[in-house]
Design an enzyme around this catalytic site. Structure first.
Site, PDB file in Angstrom:
ATOM      1  CB  SER A 190      -0.896   0.018   1.238  1.00  0.00           C
ATOM      2  OG  SER A 190      -1.556   1.263   1.361  1.00  0.00           O
TER       3      SER A 190
ATOM      4  CE1 TYR B  88      -4.278  -2.304   5.077  1.00  0.00           C
ATOM      5  CE2 TYR B  88      -3.625  -0.087   4.443  1.00  0.00           C
ATOM      6  CZ  TYR B  88      -4.033  -1.359   4.090  1.00  0.00           C
ATOM      7  OH  TYR B  88      -4.204  -1.680   2.762  1.00  0.00           O
TER       8      TYR B  88
END
Length: 242
Positions: free
Chosen positions: A137, A151
């Site tokens: 990501s 995250y």
């Protein structure tokens, strides 16, 4: 014949990757956790493109789930390590400890164990060669303060996994690469409680918009192709310049 296992392969970016690889002639095995309707829909759409597609319900945070996926997949030439999740947007202090543990289990521990199993499967089934594509990501380098620091940290771990494992298995002819999407138009934002996030965040992207899942899938397809045969141990950022 290329045969590829995609974890989390029936929704969002995973489904887009499935469609794109099917267009390149890959037969597919798609792992999913809970949405049987989406799994059936994606399987039918992929089979309509003329390739075989199996769907397997399995939890990649468990040893049994990973074993089930790879047993169902049989001989494979590639793995897309896509399964992951976020659960809310909040500061780290406001995020429950159990949710942080769950986030690491789904986004780092599980994918690491999938990659481990993939190396063994590729060595056994290909003799030599094969490709592992990890889905990271853009958050891994941005840190995502106020949204999901934990995250972002898990995805930074995916980048480290890609680098280290890629170097570790290069001599076996296995390539390990990653794609790091930025803001992408999926249902993740609504599921995490912020359906307006894409519209709000898009002006911060240098290209002025979110990506589509298909644009991320194009990067994955290239990395899995022979055209990227000299690319390994690196992460390709697909984040509109951010």
């Amino acid at each position: 014949m290329k045969r590829t296992l995609i974890t989390g392969g029936t929704r969002g970016i995973g489904a887009a990757i499935a469609h794109r690889l099917a267009a390149d002639g890959h037969s597919l095995v798609l792992g999913y956790l809970s949405d049987a309707e989406a799994a059936t829909s994606t399987r039918d759409a992929v089979e309509a493109l003329g390739v075989s597609c199996e769907v397997v319900r399995a939890d990649i945070t468990t040893d049994a789930g990973i074993a089930e996926l790879f047993e169902a997949a049989g001989p494979i030439t590639g793995v897309v390590n896509n399964a992951g999740a976020t659960y809310r947007y909040a500061s780290l202090v406001e995020t429950p400890a159990d949710e942080i543990r769950k986030t690491y289990a789904v986004n780092l521990v599980g994918p690491t164990l999938v990659a481990r199993a993939a190396v063994s499967a590729l060595a056994e089934n290909c003799g030599s060669g094969g490709v592992i594509v990890n889905i990271s990501s853009g958050a891994a380098t941005l840190g995502s303060p106020g949204e999901y620091v934990h995250y972002a940290a898990a995805k930074a771990g995916i980048d480290a996994l890609t680098k280290g494992l890629g170097l570790e298995v290069a001599g076996q002819g296995v390539r390990v690469v990653a794609v790091a999407p930025g803001l992408t138009e999926t249902d993740m934002h609504a599921n995490t409680g912020d359906p307006g996030r894409v519209a709000r965040m898009a002006p911060q992207i240098p290209l002025g918009r979110a990506s589509s899942p298909g644009e991320v899938a194009e990067a994955v397809a290239w990395l899995m192709s022979d055209k990227a045969g000299y690319v390994t141990a690196t992460t390709l950022r697909v984040a509109g310049g951010r």
